[in-house]
Design a protein around this motif. Structure first.
Motif, short mmCIF file in Angstrom:
data_model
loop_
_atom_site.label_atom_id
_atom_site.label_comp_id
_atom_site.label_asym_id
_atom_site.label_seq_id
_atom_site.Cartn_x
_atom_site.Cartn_y
_atom_site.Cartn_z
N ILE A 344 0.84 -1.20 0.00
CA ILE A 344 0.00 0.00 0.00
C ILE A 344 0.87 1.26 0.00
CG2 ILE A 344 -1.64 1.31 1.40
CD1 ILE A 344 -2.80 -1.37 2.29
N ASN A 345 1.96 1.24 0.74
CA ASN A 345 2.86 2.39 0.75
C ASN A 345 3.47 2.62 -0.63
OD1 ASN A 345 2.44 2.95 3.48
ND2 ASN A 345 4.07 1.54 4.12
N ILE A 346 3.83 1.54 -1.31
CA ILE A 346 4.38 1.69 -2.66
C ILE A 346 3.34 2.26 -3.61
CG2 ILE A 346 5.28 0.41 -4.64
CD1 ILE A 346 6.63 -1.48 -2.67
N MET A 347 2.09 1.76 -3.50
CA MET A 347 1.02 2.30 -4.35
C MET A 347 0.78 3.78 -4.05
SD MET A 347 -1.72 -0.88 -4.28
CE MET A 347 -2.90 0.06 -5.22
N LEU A 348 0.79 4.14 -2.77
CA LEU A 348 0.59 5.55 -2.42
C LEU A 348 1.75 6.42 -2.92
CD1 LEU A 348 -0.80 5.21 1.22
CD2 LEU A 348 -2.08 5.71 -0.87
N ASP A 349 2.96 5.91 -2.82
CA ASP A 349 4.11 6.65 -3.37
C ASP A 349 3.99 6.82 -4.87
OD1 ASP A 349 5.17 6.85 -0.85
OD2 ASP A 349 6.49 5.11 -1.07
N ASP A 350 3.51 5.78 -5.54
CA ASP A 350 3.34 5.88 -6.99
C ASP A 350 2.28 6.93 -7.34
OD1 ASP A 350 3.81 4.67 -9.75
OD2 ASP A 350 1.64 4.40 -9.52
N LYS A 351 1.17 6.94 -6.60
CA LYS A 351 0.15 7.95 -6.85
C LYS A 351 0.69 9.35 -6.55
CE LYS A 351 -3.26 5.19 -7.95
NZ LYS A 351 -3.87 5.24 -9.31
N ARG A 352 1.48 9.44 -5.49
CA ARG A 352 2.06 10.74 -5.14
C ARG A 352 3.01 11.22 -6.25
NH1 ARG A 352 4.13 9.13 -0.89
NH2 ARG A 352 2.30 9.45 0.44
N ASN A 353 3.78 10.32 -6.82
CA ASN A 353 4.67 10.70 -7.93
C ASN A 353 3.87 11.15 -9.15
OD1 ASN A 353 6.94 10.08 -6.41
ND2 ASN A 353 7.03 7.96 -7.15
N GLN A 354 2.76 10.46 -9.42
CA GLN A 354 1.92 10.87 -10.55
C GLN A 354 1.36 12.28 -10.34
OE1 GLN A 354 -1.09 7.95 -11.31
NE2 GLN A 354 0.37 6.28 -11.61
N LEU A 355 0.93 12.54 -9.10
CA LEU A 355 0.42 13.87 -8.81
C LEU A 355 1.51 14.94 -8.96
CD1 LEU A 355 -1.83 13.13 -5.69
CD2 LEU A 355 -2.58 13.64 -8.01
N LEU A 356 2.72 14.61 -8.53
CA LEU A 356 3.83 15.57 -8.70
C LEU A 356 4.13 15.82 -10.17
CD1 LEU A 356 6.28 14.32 -5.90
CD2 LEU A 356 4.90 16.41 -5.89
N GLN A 357 4.08 14.79 -10.99
CA GLN A 357 4.32 14.99 -12.42
C GLN A 357 3.25 15.85 -13.07
OE1 GLN A 357 4.83 11.18 -14.30
NE2 GLN A 357 6.47 10.55 -12.90
N VAL A 358 1.98 15.58 -12.67
CA VAL A 358 0.90 16.42 -13.20
C VAL A 358 1.08 17.87 -12.75
CG1 VAL A 358 -1.60 16.81 -13.11
CG2 VAL A 358 -0.70 14.49 -13.39
N THR A 359 1.52 18.04 -11.52
CA THR A 359 1.75 19.40 -11.01
C THR A 359 2.84 20.11 -11.81
OG1 THR A 359 1.11 18.67 -8.80
CG2 THR A 359 2.35 20.73 -8.96
#
Length: 432
Positions: A344-359
């Protein structure tokens, strides 16, 4: 004038406290003949009957919390395991009644292990006044399939032990030495505690694995709260299992503690010593006493250095292995919980990275649009230039050039970000 209320004297308070302490408790007394009765016994009666000090009786107090323990004393064994709080002597077991369903199973186990007497007495429950058979049926209606199968097996075992005379005759005529009464009762206590922990562990596994799989598939507040409760239960149950395992391990490591639990053997040795002293003649009493003292001292030293506890050691090792098996299963479940948390932490980190890229992409787009807005602002100034005197195609060429330049800058920015690994394609992780 107001009347003054009389304060209770110190003697009255002490008398009230003494009355509270002397209040008797209800005990289930199970004898070696298979009979079971309910007696109201106070603390001092129990101390005289079992030879236990007051500090050992505090371990059995239901209102106080004490860790799991099995203590061997001079005339009795104190057992505090899960739902079982009992005092075992060489000829009877004193049990504090409990409302746990496993307490009924424990009494059935104990009644099945003890040889039957001429008159078979059914035990009763203090809490609700129902007999063991009715209570078992009630538990079967309300309990889980695992507990129902456990009750069915114990009812069959008790029925066979009471109805099959040939099996009893074979057991009595066999060459194997039967276990003393205190070991049968102790084995029943440990087995009931292991069965209780096994049952709770299996229920936890049946609930935990689907909840963890669902959380790995869909991360939500409800699923996270459910897994949190499961993890709290797992930690609490692991502590209980570890306490029982540590107690059994401590007993197996200390032969002297195990030797203290041979109540029947100590009683027989005491009777033999008394008989040998009575048979001595008046002429050589002193010599016999000196010789017996020397021999007893030698035997005591040998017994202290290397006591014969193989029988009890084999009994405890079997249940220690069972407790270790439960502990290993709980360790596997704990590892599965940790792996799910890592996933779950890896999935959350992946989502966080996607949000940073969109930002980053939106920030770059805003900067480029600001450049286009700057061009529009320049042409919106009230300044006369030759471009305003031209044809309409010059206006559209300027608009198209500005728009194309912004798009070109955006493409170059994204290409540069991917080349520098600032922006990269994110792949969703499904399995670990």
């Amino acid at each position: 004038m107001e009347e003054k209320k009389e304060k209770p004297s110190t003697m009255a308070i002490r008398g009230r406290r003494k009355a509270i302490v002397m209040d008797p408790k209800s005990w289930m007394v199970f004898s070696e003949t298979g009979e079971s009765i309910i007696e109201d016994l106070d603390k001092y009666t129990i101390m005289r009957r079992t030879g236990l000090p007051a500090r050992d009786l505090r371990v059995l107090d239901p209102t106080l919390f004490y860790p799991s323990s099995i203590m061997g004393r001079e005339k009795s064994i104190v057992v505090n395991l899960e739902h079982i709080k009992a005092i075992i002597t060489s000829n009877e077991v004193l049990i504090i009644n409990s409302s746990s369903p496993f307490f009924i199973l424990f009494l059935q186990d104990l009644q099945a292990r003890v040889p039957r007497s001429n008159n078979i007495h059914k035990f009763t429950s203090v809490d609700n006044g129902m007999d063991g058979e009715c209570e078992s049926k009630k538990i079967m209606e309300e309990g889980s399939p695992l507990l129902q199968s456990r009750i069915d097996s114990m009812n069959i075992a008790s029925k066979e032990s009471f109805e099959d005379d040939t099996l009893i005759d074979v057991a009595e005529t066999s060459d194997q030495k039967p276990l003393p009464f205190e070991f049968k009762a102790l084995e029943t206590c440990i087995e009931s505690a292991c069965a209780c922990l096994e049952y709770e562990n299996q229920r936890l596994e049946e609930e935990a694995y689907p909840a963890l799989d669902e959380l790995a598939t869909q991360i939500s507040t409800l699923n996270l709260e459910h897994v949190r409760h499961i993890k709290n239960r797992l930690v609490a149950l692991s502590g209980r299992v570890q306490k029982v395992a540590n107690q059994l391990e401590n007993l197996l490591d200390d032969d002297n503690d195990m030797a203290e639990m041979y109540l029947t053997k100590k009683l027989d040795d005491c009777l033999v010593d008394q008989t040998s002293l009575k048979k001595g003649s008046n002429s050589n009493i002193a010599e016999d006493i000196d010789e017996s003292d020397e021999s007893n001292t030698f035997q005591y030293r040998f017994y202290e250095s290397k006591p014969d506890v193989e029988e009890l050691e084999m009994l405890l090792e079997a249940y220690f292995a069972q407790i270790n098996g439960i502990s290993q299963r709980m360790s596997s479940l704990s590892e599965y919980v940790d792996d799910t948390e890592d996933h779950i932490n890896i999935m959350l980190d992946d989502k966080r990275n996607q949000l940073l890229q969109v930002t980053i992409i939106f920030s770059t787009t805003n900067v480029i649009m600001a450049a286009g807005i700057a061009v529009v602002g320049l042409f919106g100034m009230n300044v006369h230039i030759d471009l305003f005197d031209g044809q309409p195609r010059q206006f559209w060429a300027t608009v198209g050039g500005t728009f194309s330049g912004c798009i070109l800058l955006l493409i170059i920015s994204i290409w540069w970000g991917k080349k520098r690994y600032i922006l990269s394609e994110s792949k969703q992780i499904t399995n670990i």
